[in-house]
Design a protein around this motif. Structure first.
Motif, mmCIF file in Angstrom:
data_model
loop_
_atom_site.group_PDB
_atom_site.id
_atom_site.type_symbol
_atom_site.label_atom_id
_atom_site.label_comp_id
_atom_site.label_asym_id
_atom_site.label_seq_id
_atom_site.Cartn_x
_atom_site.Cartn_y
_atom_site.Cartn_z
ATOM 1 N N LEU A 11 7.428 3.349 6.733
ATOM 2 C CA LEU A 11 6.955 4.140 5.309
ATOM 3 C C LEU A 11 5.178 4.669 6.019
ATOM 4 C CD1 LEU A 11 8.365 2.006 2.414
ATOM 5 C CD2 LEU A 11 8.320 4.753 3.060
ATOM 6 N N SER A 12 4.345 4.143 6.960
ATOM 7 C CA SER A 12 3.219 3.981 7.265
ATOM 8 C C SER A 12 2.666 5.265 8.053
ATOM 9 C CB SER A 12 2.884 2.703 8.037
ATOM 10 O OG SER A 12 2.640 1.804 6.988
ATOM 11 N N LYS A 13 2.170 6.032 7.815
ATOM 12 C CA LYS A 13 1.416 7.258 8.272
ATOM 13 C C LYS A 13 1.029 6.823 10.000
ATOM 14 C CE LYS A 13 1.519 11.813 8.094
ATOM 15 N NZ LYS A 13 1.562 12.304 7.388
ATOM 16 N N PHE A 14 1.057 5.972 10.047
ATOM 17 C CA PHE A 14 0.038 5.171 11.301
ATOM 18 C C PHE A 14 0.104 3.806 11.488
ATOM 19 C CE2 PHE A 14 -2.327 4.785 15.165
ATOM 20 C CZ PHE A 14 -1.549 6.147 16.011
ATOM 21 N N ALA A 16 1.013 -1.576 0.041
ATOM 22 C CA ALA A 16 -0.481 -0.039 -0.026
ATOM 23 C C ALA A 16 0.848 1.348 -0.177
ATOM 24 C CB ALA A 16 -0.892 0.030 1.252
ATOM 25 N N ASN A 17 2.007 1.279 0.810
ATOM 26 C CA ASN A 17 2.893 2.172 0.842
ATOM 27 C C ASN A 17 3.866 2.655 -0.951
ATOM 28 O OD1 ASN A 17 3.150 3.976 3.334
ATOM 29 N ND2 ASN A 17 2.718 2.302 4.293
ATOM 30 N N PHE A 18 3.432 1.849 -1.628
ATOM 31 C CA PHE A 18 4.140 1.809 -2.999
ATOM 32 C C PHE A 18 4.230 3.684 -3.308
ATOM 33 C CE2 PHE A 18 5.160 -2.852 -3.692
ATOM 34 C CZ PHE A 18 6.248 -2.427 -2.864
ATOM 35 N N GLN A 19 2.359 3.503 -2.922
ATOM 36 C CA GLN A 19 1.908 5.171 -3.111
ATOM 37 C C GLN A 19 2.075 6.379 -2.101
ATOM 38 O OE1 GLN A 19 -0.658 6.734 -2.281
ATOM 39 N NE2 GLN A 19 -1.200 5.357 -0.852
ATOM 40 N N ARG A 20 2.959 6.985 -2.304
ATOM 41 C CA ARG A 20 2.686 8.203 -1.627
ATOM 42 C C ARG A 20 2.035 9.197 -0.810
ATOM 43 N NH1 ARG A 20 4.717 5.661 1.872
ATOM 44 N NH2 ARG A 20 5.077 7.411 3.291
ATOM 45 N N LYS A 21 0.690 9.113 -2.268
ATOM 46 C CA LYS A 21 -0.224 9.961 -1.896
ATOM 47 C C LYS A 21 -1.253 10.106 -1.055
ATOM 48 C CE LYS A 21 0.077 11.345 -7.140
ATOM 49 N NZ LYS A 21 -0.654 11.569 -8.660
#
Length: 238
Positions: free
Chosen positions: A40-43, A8-13
């Motif tokens: 990489l995850s926001k949370f 999921a973190n391959f995209q950064r938007k």
């Protein structure tokens, strides 16, 4: 888990919230990918304190176990449950946490222990509907988990929702859950210790009396609200 979070973190938007359930952190083969996902995850959500400690993460995280559907798992008469399952009323039934073939569940220890208990049978938890599993919990004398590792085992929380006593090795968040029971125990990996803990449950007249804790802390709607708050906070910060 970690692999899904990494993908999921391959995209950064769009910010990503990743939940880690156990094997993604406990297993060294997958932990590497989980550690990348964590960064990489926001949370990040961990289902137990043990997993959070292994991750060594000190911020942008929370411990939230998976919830229990208390409308499916609830106490009922042992006699009635046994009648529905066509079980003998005078036999000792020990419910195992999963399929015997799952190595991490440590079936050999469970079998060795139950073999030492008179008139006892170990029941394999495989091939049942959720409603039938509720019958199994209520019909058995004790729920047994001898796992080598876990995250936040649903088996234990569902047993608690049924007011069923359990014996478990010290995995996942079991040590945090057992304090909210009255007749459940943590065992070592020694066969005789497992036997003694099971026999303590069998000889006691105390009910486990843990459903109220599950209702107030682990029911699906309470857990869902905690997760929703995390998403809402991230949205509001954008």
């Amino acid at each position: 888990g970690g692999l899904c979070g990494l993908t999921a973190n391959f995209q950064r938007k769009i910010p990503v919230v990743t939940t880690y359930h156990g094997s993604d952190i406990n297993n060294k083969s997958t932990r590497f990918f989980s550690q990348i996902s964590i960064k990489l995850s926001k949370f990040n959500i961990f289902v137990s304190e043990k997993l959070l400690k292994i991750s060594k993460l000190k911020k942008k995280s929370a411990v939230i176990p998976c919830g229990v559907d208390t409308s499916v798992f609830y106490p009922m008469s042992k006699t009635l449950a046994r009648e529905k399952l066509f079980w003998k009323q005078d036999k000792v039934y020990v419910l195992f946490s999963k399929a015997f073939e799952q190595v991490v569940k440590n079936y050999p220890l469970a079998k060795a222990a139950v073999d030492r208990i008179d008139n006892a049978e170990l029941i394999e938890l495989i091939g049942y509907t959720r409603e039938e599993v509720n019958l199994l919990f209520n019909a058995c004398d004790v729920a047994l988990m001898t796992s080598i590792s876990e995250g936040s085992p649903q088996f234990i929380k569902e047993a608690m929702a049924c007011d069923k006593s359990f014996v478990s090795t010290n995995v996942g968040d079991v040590s945090e859950l057992v304090v909210h029971t009255k007749n459940s125990y943590i065992s070592t990996y020694e066969v005789q210790d497992v036997v003694e803990k099971i026999e303590k449950v069998l000889s006691s007249k105390l009910e486990n009396a843990s459903r109220e804790y599950v209702l107030n802390n682990l029911s699906n709607h309470i857990i869902a609200e905690k997760i929703l708050n995390i998403y809402n906070n991230l949205i509001n910060k954008r």
